[in-house]
Design a protein around this motif. Structure first.
Motif, PDB file in Angstrom:
ATOM      1  N   SER A 144       0.872  -1.166   0.000  1.00  0.00           N
ATOM      2  CA  SER A 144       0.000   0.000   0.000  1.00  0.00           C
ATOM      3  C   SER A 144       0.914   1.222   0.000  1.00  0.00           C
ATOM      4  O   SER A 144       1.376   1.675   1.049  1.00  0.00           O
ATOM      5  CB  SER A 144      -0.917  -0.013   1.226  1.00  0.00           C
ATOM      6  N   LEU A 145       1.177   1.741  -1.191  1.00  0.00           N
ATOM      7  CA  LEU A 145       2.156   2.817  -1.361  1.00  0.00           C
ATOM      8  C   LEU A 145       1.565   4.163  -0.948  1.00  0.00           C
ATOM      9  O   LEU A 145       0.485   4.549  -1.397  1.00  0.00           O
ATOM     10  CB  LEU A 145       2.603   2.867  -2.824  1.00  0.00           C
ATOM     11  N   LYS A 146       2.305   4.875  -0.104  1.00  0.00           N
ATOM     12  CA  LYS A 146       1.891   6.209   0.318  1.00  0.00           C
ATOM     13  C   LYS A 146       3.130   7.048   0.594  1.00  0.00           C
ATOM     14  O   LYS A 146       3.951   6.694   1.437  1.00  0.00           O
ATOM     15  CB  LYS A 146       1.025   6.128   1.581  1.00  0.00           C
ATOM     16  N   GLY A 147       3.265   8.143  -0.169  1.00  0.00           N
ATOM     17  CA  GLY A 147       4.411   9.030   0.021  1.00  0.00           C
ATOM     18  C   GLY A 147       5.734   8.367  -0.272  1.00  0.00           C
ATOM     19  O   GLY A 147       6.745   8.674   0.384  1.00  0.00           O
ATOM     20  N   GLY A 148       5.757   7.441  -1.224  1.00  0.00           N
ATOM     21  CA  GLY A 148       6.999   6.771  -1.580  1.00  0.00           C
ATOM     22  C   GLY A 148       7.446   5.726  -0.585  1.00  0.00           C
ATOM     23  O   GLY A 148       8.616   5.325  -0.590  1.00  0.00           O
ATOM     24  N   GLN A 149       6.527   5.246   0.257  1.00  0.00           N
ATOM     25  CA  GLN A 149       6.881   4.222   1.242  1.00  0.00           C
ATOM     26  C   GLN A 149       5.817   3.125   1.280  1.00  0.00           C
ATOM     27  O   GLN A 149       4.617   3.402   1.222  1.00  0.00           O
ATOM     28  CB  GLN A 149       7.021   4.834   2.645  1.00  0.00           C
ATOM     29  N   ALA A 150       6.286   1.891   1.376  1.00  0.00           N
ATOM     30  CA  ALA A 150       5.392   0.740   1.487  1.00  0.00           C
ATOM     31  C   ALA A 150       6.152  -0.407   2.135  1.00  0.00           C
ATOM     32  O   ALA A 150       7.379  -0.510   1.994  1.00  0.00           O
ATOM     33  CB  ALA A 150       4.855   0.315   0.120  1.00  0.00           C
ATOM     34  N   SER A 151       5.433  -1.239   2.850  1.00  0.00           N
ATOM     35  CA  SER A 151       6.081  -2.379   3.508  1.00  0.00           C
ATOM     36  C   SER A 151       5.122  -3.561   3.573  1.00  0.00           C
ATOM     37  O   SER A 151       3.903  -3.410   3.480  1.00  0.00           O
ATOM     38  CB  SER A 151       6.553  -2.013   4.920  1.00  0.00           C
ATOM     39  N   MET A 152       5.710  -4.737   3.759  1.00  0.00           N
ATOM     40  CA  MET A 152       4.935  -5.974   3.877  1.00  0.00           C
ATOM     41  C   MET A 152       5.725  -6.956   4.721  1.00  0.00           C
ATOM     42  O   MET A 152       6.957  -7.019   4.638  1.00  0.00           O
ATOM     43  CB  MET A 152       4.669  -6.570   2.487  1.00  0.00           C
ATOM     44  N   GLY A 153       5.036  -7.725   5.550  1.00  0.00           N
ATOM     45  CA  GLY A 153       5.688  -8.722   6.384  1.00  0.00           C
ATOM     46  C   GLY A 153       5.794 -10.053   5.666  1.00  0.00           C
ATOM     47  O   GLY A 153       4.915 -10.432   4.896  1.00  0.00           O
ATOM     48  N   LEU A 154       6.879 -10.768   5.916  1.00  0.00           N
ATOM     49  CA  LEU A 154       7.099 -12.085   5.319  1.00  0.00           C
ATOM     50  C   LEU A 154       7.667 -13.008   6.386  1.00  0.00           C
ATOM     51  O   LEU A 154       8.600 -12.654   7.098  1.00  0.00           O
ATOM     52  CB  LEU A 154       8.079 -11.990   4.144  1.00  0.00           C
ATOM     53  N   ASN A 155       7.072 -14.196   6.491  1.00  0.00           N
ATOM     54  CA  ASN A 155       7.573 -15.188   7.433  1.00  0.00           C
ATOM     55  C   ASN A 155       7.963 -16.440   6.653  1.00  0.00           C
ATOM     56  O   ASN A 155       7.118 -17.080   6.030  1.00  0.00           O
ATOM     57  CB  ASN A 155       6.525 -15.532   8.498  1.00  0.00           C
ATOM     58  N   LEU A 156       9.253 -16.784   6.681  1.00  0.00           N
ATOM     59  CA  LEU A 156       9.772 -17.936   5.947  1.00  0.00           C
ATOM     60  C   LEU A 156       9.906 -19.140   6.872  1.00  0.00           C
ATOM     61  O   LEU A 156      10.355 -19.016   8.011  1.00  0.00           O
ATOM     62  CB  LEU A 156      11.139 -17.600   5.354  1.00  0.00           C
ATOM     63  N   SER A 157       9.514 -20.294   6.367  1.00  0.00           N
ATOM     64  CA  SER A 157       9.651 -21.516   7.157  1.00  0.00           C
ATOM     65  C   SER A 157      11.089 -21.999   7.186  1.00  0.00           C
ATOM     66  O   SER A 157      11.463 -22.834   8.012  1.00  0.00           O
ATOM     67  CB  SER A 157       8.744 -22.610   6.584  1.00  0.00           C
ATOM     68  N   ALA A 158      11.913 -21.484   6.274  1.00  0.00           N
ATOM     69  CA  ALA A 158      13.339 -21.811   6.215  1.00  0.00           C
ATOM     70  C   ALA A 158      14.040 -20.704   5.433  1.00  0.00           C
ATOM     71  O   ALA A 158      13.392 -19.890   4.757  1.00  0.00           O
ATOM     72  CB  ALA A 158      13.559 -23.163   5.541  1.00  0.00           C
ATOM     73  N   ALA A 159      15.366 -20.652   5.548  1.00  0.00           N
ATOM     74  CA  ALA A 159      16.116 -19.653   4.786  1.00  0.00           C
ATOM     75  C   ALA A 159      15.848 -19.827   3.296  1.00  0.00           C
ATOM     76  O   ALA A 159      15.714 -20.946   2.797  1.00  0.00           O
ATOM     77  CB  ALA A 159      17.609 -19.785   5.084  1.00  0.00           C
ATOM     78  N   ALA A 160      15.743 -18.708   2.571  1.00  0.00           N
ATOM     79  CA  ALA A 160      15.400 -18.799   1.154  1.00  0.00           C
ATOM     80  C   ALA A 160      15.891 -17.575   0.387  1.00  0.00           C
ATOM     81  O   ALA A 160      16.122 -16.506   0.963  1.00  0.00           O
ATOM     82  CB  ALA A 160      13.887 -18.934   0.987  1.00  0.00           C
ATOM     83  N   ASP A 161      16.065 -17.765  -0.903  1.00  0.00           N
ATOM     84  CA  ASP A 161      16.347 -16.659  -1.809  1.00  0.00           C
ATOM     85  C   ASP A 161      14.987 -16.111  -2.267  1.00  0.00           C
ATOM     86  O   ASP A 161      14.175 -16.844  -2.852  1.00  0.00           O
ATOM     87  CB  ASP A 161      17.158 -17.144  -3.005  1.00  0.00           C
TER      88      ASP A 161
END
Length: 223
Positions: free
Chosen positions: A107-124
């Motif tokens: 959700s972009l606002k003023g040139g900033q946006a973020s999202m959470g990510l939860n990985l079950s293991a290390a990944a590229d």
């Protein structure tokens, strides 16, 4: 005489459907009691076909169980309504809170946006960002990320470095292990609750910057 008899029979037949159409299709507790009383009044105690006392006790027990079930349902309905009112009152306190919500996207606002990510293991990890029309605006190589929670950010620029307008953008996550196998993950959004609405089905909708999401999708209250 014959004509009169035919007329009377015809009249009776024509009124019968009207009477039967108003008959009850269900047996409630009042009907049950009426049938039981009628059965007792019309039986001959000296007859071998009279009601067996054991059967009478069973019917009375059934009636008692029906009465208790009806009262229990009424009590449960009252408790449900009270609990729902209490739950709604507690939910109001979430207005102004920052929460983590199950979902994905920027959700972009003023040139900033973020999202959470939860990985079950290390990944590229690689992110593919698309606009409302489904056009790919940029691809973000996040590189190797460790297992657990991650916060992914975007400055709102496209693949050519142009600043994109504020709005909602879809994000597709690709997460692979060193061997190239897909790594399971979940995504989440950080939202500040501006208002809420109580729906007729009992659910609660939360609103953040005009976006609606269900209270059931809230993972965590952050502040």
């Amino acid at each position: 005489m014959e004509t009169g008899m035919i007329t009377a029979a015809t009249t009776t037949a024509s009124t019968t459907p009207s009477t039967s159409s108003t008959a009850k299709n269900t047996l409630n507790q009042d009907s049950f009691l009426q049938l039981l009383v009628a059965q007792l009044k019309n039986q001959d105690p000296t007859s071998s076909s009279a009601m067996d006392p054991n059967q009478m006790v069973q019917q009375l027990t059934s009636f008692s169980s029906l009465e208790q079930a009806t009262q229990t349902n009424s009590l449960l309905q009252g408790l449900l309504e009270k609990n729902q009112a209490l739950f709604q009152a507690q939910a109001v306190s979430m207005v102004g809170k920052t929460v983590k919500v199950d979902g994905s996207g920027f959700s972009l606002k003023g040139g900033q946006a973020s999202m959470g990510l939860n990985l079950s293991a290390a990944a590229d990890v690689t992110l593919t960002v698309t606009d409302a029309n489904g056009n790919i605006v940029t691809t973000l190589p996040e590189g190797n990320l460790g297992k657990g929670d991650q916060t992914l950010t975007w400055n709102g620029t496209d693949a050519s470095g142009n600043q994109l307008p504020d709005g909602d953008y879809k994000v597709t996550v690709t997460a692979k292990s060193l061997s190239g196998a897909a790594v399971p993950y979940t995504t989440s959004l950080i939202r500040k609750i501006d208002s809420m609405a109580f729906n007729t089905d009992g659910s609660i909708s939360l609103y953040s910057n005009g976006q609606a999401f269900s209270l059931a999708n809230v993972i965590q209250v952050l502040s």
